[in-house]
Design a protein around this motif. Structure first.
Motif, mmCIF file in Angstrom:
data_model
loop_
_atom_site.group_PDB
_atom_site.id
_atom_site.type_symbol
_atom_site.label_atom_id
_atom_site.label_comp_id
_atom_site.label_asym_id
_atom_site.label_seq_id
_atom_site.Cartn_x
_atom_site.Cartn_y
_atom_site.Cartn_z
ATOM 1 N N PHE A 1 46.977 34.658 48.578
ATOM 2 C CA PHE A 1 47.421 36.033 48.809
ATOM 3 C C PHE A 1 47.425 36.894 47.543
ATOM 4 O O PHE A 1 47.240 38.111 47.631
ATOM 5 C CB PHE A 1 48.780 36.091 49.523
ATOM 6 N N ILE A 2 47.631 36.302 46.368
ATOM 7 C CA ILE A 2 47.589 37.119 45.152
ATOM 8 C C ILE A 2 46.182 37.696 44.935
ATOM 9 O O ILE A 2 46.035 38.899 44.694
ATOM 10 C CB ILE A 2 48.076 36.321 43.932
ATOM 11 N N PRO A 3 45.132 36.894 45.031
ATOM 12 C CA PRO A 3 43.789 37.484 44.930
ATOM 13 C C PRO A 3 43.476 38.471 46.058
ATOM 14 O O PRO A 3 42.728 39.431 45.843
ATOM 15 C CB PRO A 3 42.859 36.265 44.990
ATOM 16 N N LEU A 4 44.044 38.247 47.257
ATOM 17 C CA LEU A 4 43.835 39.208 48.337
ATOM 18 C C LEU A 4 44.389 40.579 47.948
ATOM 19 O O LEU A 4 43.765 41.618 48.191
ATOM 20 C CB LEU A 4 44.505 38.721 49.628
ATOM 21 N N ILE A 5 45.578 40.588 47.340
ATOM 22 C CA ILE A 5 46.150 41.857 46.885
ATOM 23 C C ILE A 5 45.247 42.510 45.844
ATOM 24 O O ILE A 5 44.983 43.716 45.883
ATOM 25 C CB ILE A 5 47.563 41.627 46.312
ATOM 26 N N MET A 6 44.768 41.695 44.907
ATOM 27 C CA MET A 6 43.920 42.241 43.850
ATOM 28 C C MET A 6 42.594 42.772 44.404
ATOM 29 O O MET A 6 42.051 43.755 43.910
ATOM 30 C CB MET A 6 43.626 41.167 42.791
ATOM 31 N N SER A 7 42.095 42.125 45.436
ATOM 32 C CA SER A 7 40.804 42.547 45.994
ATOM 33 C C SER A 7 40.892 43.936 46.601
ATOM 34 O O SER A 7 39.910 44.685 46.608
ATOM 35 C CB SER A 7 40.329 41.540 47.045
ATOM 36 N N THR A 8 42.079 44.321 47.107
ATOM 37 C CA THR A 8 42.214 45.677 47.652
ATOM 38 C C THR A 8 42.057 46.720 46.551
ATOM 39 O O THR A 8 41.550 47.818 46.793
ATOM 40 C CB THR A 8 43.578 45.854 48.348
ATOM 41 N N GLY A 9 42.509 46.377 45.342
ATOM 42 C CA GLY A 9 42.295 47.285 44.212
ATOM 43 C C GLY A 9 40.828 47.442 43.882
ATOM 44 O O GLY A 9 40.359 48.545 43.556
ATOM 45 N N VAL A 10 40.085 46.344 43.979
ATOM 46 C CA VAL A 10 38.651 46.390 43.719
ATOM 47 C C VAL A 10 37.945 47.245 44.782
ATOM 48 O O VAL A 10 37.086 48.077 44.467
ATOM 49 C CB VAL A 10 38.058 44.972 43.692
ATOM 50 N N VAL B 1 44.367 45.881 39.157
ATOM 51 C CA VAL B 1 43.778 44.538 39.251
ATOM 52 C C VAL B 1 44.094 43.757 37.981
ATOM 53 O O VAL B 1 44.426 42.568 38.023
ATOM 54 C CB VAL B 1 42.255 44.631 39.473
ATOM 55 N N PHE B 2 44.020 44.423 36.857
ATOM 56 C CA PHE B 2 44.320 43.817 35.556
ATOM 57 C C PHE B 2 45.753 43.280 35.528
ATOM 58 O O PHE B 2 45.999 42.121 35.174
ATOM 59 C CB PHE B 2 44.119 44.879 34.472
ATOM 60 N N ALA B 3 46.731 44.112 35.929
ATOM 61 C CA ALA B 3 48.134 43.706 35.897
ATOM 62 C C ALA B 3 48.414 42.597 36.908
ATOM 63 O O ALA B 3 49.190 41.670 36.633
ATOM 64 C CB ALA B 3 49.029 44.913 36.177
ATOM 65 N N GLY B 4 47.806 42.678 38.089
ATOM 66 C CA GLY B 4 48.053 41.672 39.119
ATOM 67 C C GLY B 4 47.529 40.304 38.761
ATOM 68 O O GLY B 4 48.211 39.281 38.970
#
Length: 471
Positions: free
Chosen positions: A108-117, A310-313
């Motif tokens: 789920f952490i990468p899923l959150i970051m992917s929304t930023g991308v 994305v950087f901070a997450g």
């Protein structure tokens, strides 16, 4: 005590102060989220009444933030929830719960970051139309750009935490400039008649507000996610007993104020019907008020802001499997630190790869999936963990104790339960399936290691036997 030294947990360095911790949280929280999801929220709630979704969402995350504040201040280690679940549930279920958390966090952490991308590429489409299709959705070229952007983030994070905090503070400044610029532009062309043009009958029983509340809250809470990033970095925070609660609470209140100003301002500058159909609503609002040149400048700032989120997450998320690996509950490679930079390398690289892959999926699918997974294994479990720890470890040093206990627990539980109910059926099925597979993986690991339920439980109570919690 750990707070009085530069050396943190197992070689990690305590270099993050209160300003940097709050900046990390707010940078991760804001990012591109509201610029990307305001149209989705207005569409879900069918009108300007969507502004109340931010307030209700803030109440849920503030209640949850108080849970993070108490647990983080008492147990300031790398990994956040992993530590809290390990300490609370070791008495009955051994290491099952912390294992399940790491199992789901790697997803789920990468899923959150992917929304930023996804959001970054979507706004990049304003400046470079070739990366999006006619509807504003990311196309194949855009996906390639998104993968490359993720790679750049990983490379930038591949350094000492002291250097990273300086970069994060700079990104925080860009985020503030971008969101404040959009707010000022919107209010310079503001019409109260537009902003408060609620759909007739919206608040009546069965009206647009109530029918769209579930979908709107999923979006609102997604936009607030990140208020706990500093807790994942607990082993690298100076004076965590004070810094962590303040960074969590201040970031939630601050972002809520910014979101409300932004939402109302945009609705007062652009008819809500146009907002609901826009794929780059911030650019639309600035174009309406100040013209296309200003709109392009703000778009650049928003792209940088998305990159910063994305950087901070990934900075915070990469620390989660590190603590589990140190406990021999995850692959040993995740426990290794860079010999010079003293940061976890495997967690950063693996989560970077998953982020790149997840960025290839549609935004709505990703948001629903990550919400369902977070509720099952993190949010509800942490509520139980706080109750268990107050009963099992009453002598634990708690520099911060939750206000109005247990009322915030009830609010958080009801809020998370409603959010899970509101996710789409496929996300519910996938979240349950992921947990079932995780339980099977745990049993295989437990049998090989001869631990509970195939061996004796190992009760550590680490934060009762060290002075770390006194920080």
């Amino acid at each position: 005590m750990a707070s009085d030294t530069q050396q943190g947990q197992a070689g990690l360095e305590r270099q993050i102060g209160p300003w940097q911790a709050t900046a990390i949280n707010m940078t991760q929280m804001c990012g591109v989220g509201p610029f990307l999801t305001i149209p989705l929220m207005v569409a879900a709630m069918n009108g300007p009444q969507a502004m109340f979704g931010w307030i209700i969402g803030a109440i849920i995350v503030l209640a949850d933030g108080l849970i993070w504040a108490e647990l983080g201040a008492a147990m300031p280690g790398a990994g956040g929830t992993y530590i809290y679940l390990r300490e609370a549930f070791q008495y009955r279920t051994g290491r099952l719960m912390p294992f399940l958390f790491v199992w789901t966090a790697v997803l789920f952490i990468p899923l959150i970051m992917s929304t930023g991308v996804i959001g970054l590429v979507q706004y990049l489409g304003v400046l470079w139309p070739a990366v999006v299709d006619d509807t504003g959705s990311v196309n194949t070229l855009g996906h390639v750009i998104g993968v490359l952007v993720t790679g750049v983030v990983v490379v930038m994070l591949y350094r000492k935490i002291g250097d990273i905090t300086k970069v994060t503070t700079a990104f925080f400044g860009v985020m503030l400039v971008s969101i404040l610029t959009v707010i000022i532009a919107a209010y310079s062309h503001f019409s109260a008649a537009l902003a408060f043009d609620y759909t007739p009958g919206a608040f009546a029983g069965g009206g647009a507000f109530w029918t769209g509340l579930g979908g709107g809250l999923i979006i609102a809470v997604y936009d607030y996610l990140g208020y706990n990033t500093s807790a994942y970095l607990g082993a690298e925070v100076r004076q965590p007993g004070k810094t962590l609660p303040r960074s969590i609470i201040l970031s939630i209140v601050g972002i809520m104020a910014l979101y409300l100003l932004l939402q109302i301002g945009i609705l007062g500058a652009v008819p809500w019907q146009d907002v609901a159909k826009s794929s780059s609503v911030a650019t639309l609002a600035v174009n309406t008020s100040w013209g296309p040149v200003a709109g392009d400048i703000v778009t650049v700032l928003i792209v940088v802001t998305a990159f910063a989120s994305v950087f901070a997450g990934l900075l915070g998320g990469s620390r989660v499997p590190y603590e589990a690996a140190r406990d021999k509950l995850f692959l040993p490679v995740f426990a290794k630190l860079h010999p010079k930079g003293h940061f976890p390398t495997a967690g950063l690289l693996v989560m970077g790869v998953i982020t790149a892959i997840a960025s290839l999926f549609p935004l709505a699918v990703v948001i629903n999936a990550l919400t369902a997974v977070i509720v099952l294994v993190q949010s509800v479990a942490q509520i139980a963990a706080l109750v268990v720890l107050r009963r099992r470890q009453p002598e634990l040093v708690r520099p911060y104790r939750m206000w109005l206990y247990p009322a915030p627990l009830v609010v958080a539980l009801l809020g998370w339960g409603f959010l899970y109910y509101s996710t789409d059926p496929l996300s519910k099925i996938l979240s349950v399936a992921w947990v079932i597979v995780g339980v099977a993986a745990f049993l295989i690991w437990a049998r090989a290691e001869r631990v509970w339920p195939f061996g004796e439980k190992e009760i550590k109570e680490e934060y009762l036997t060290t002075s770390t919690s006194a920080a």
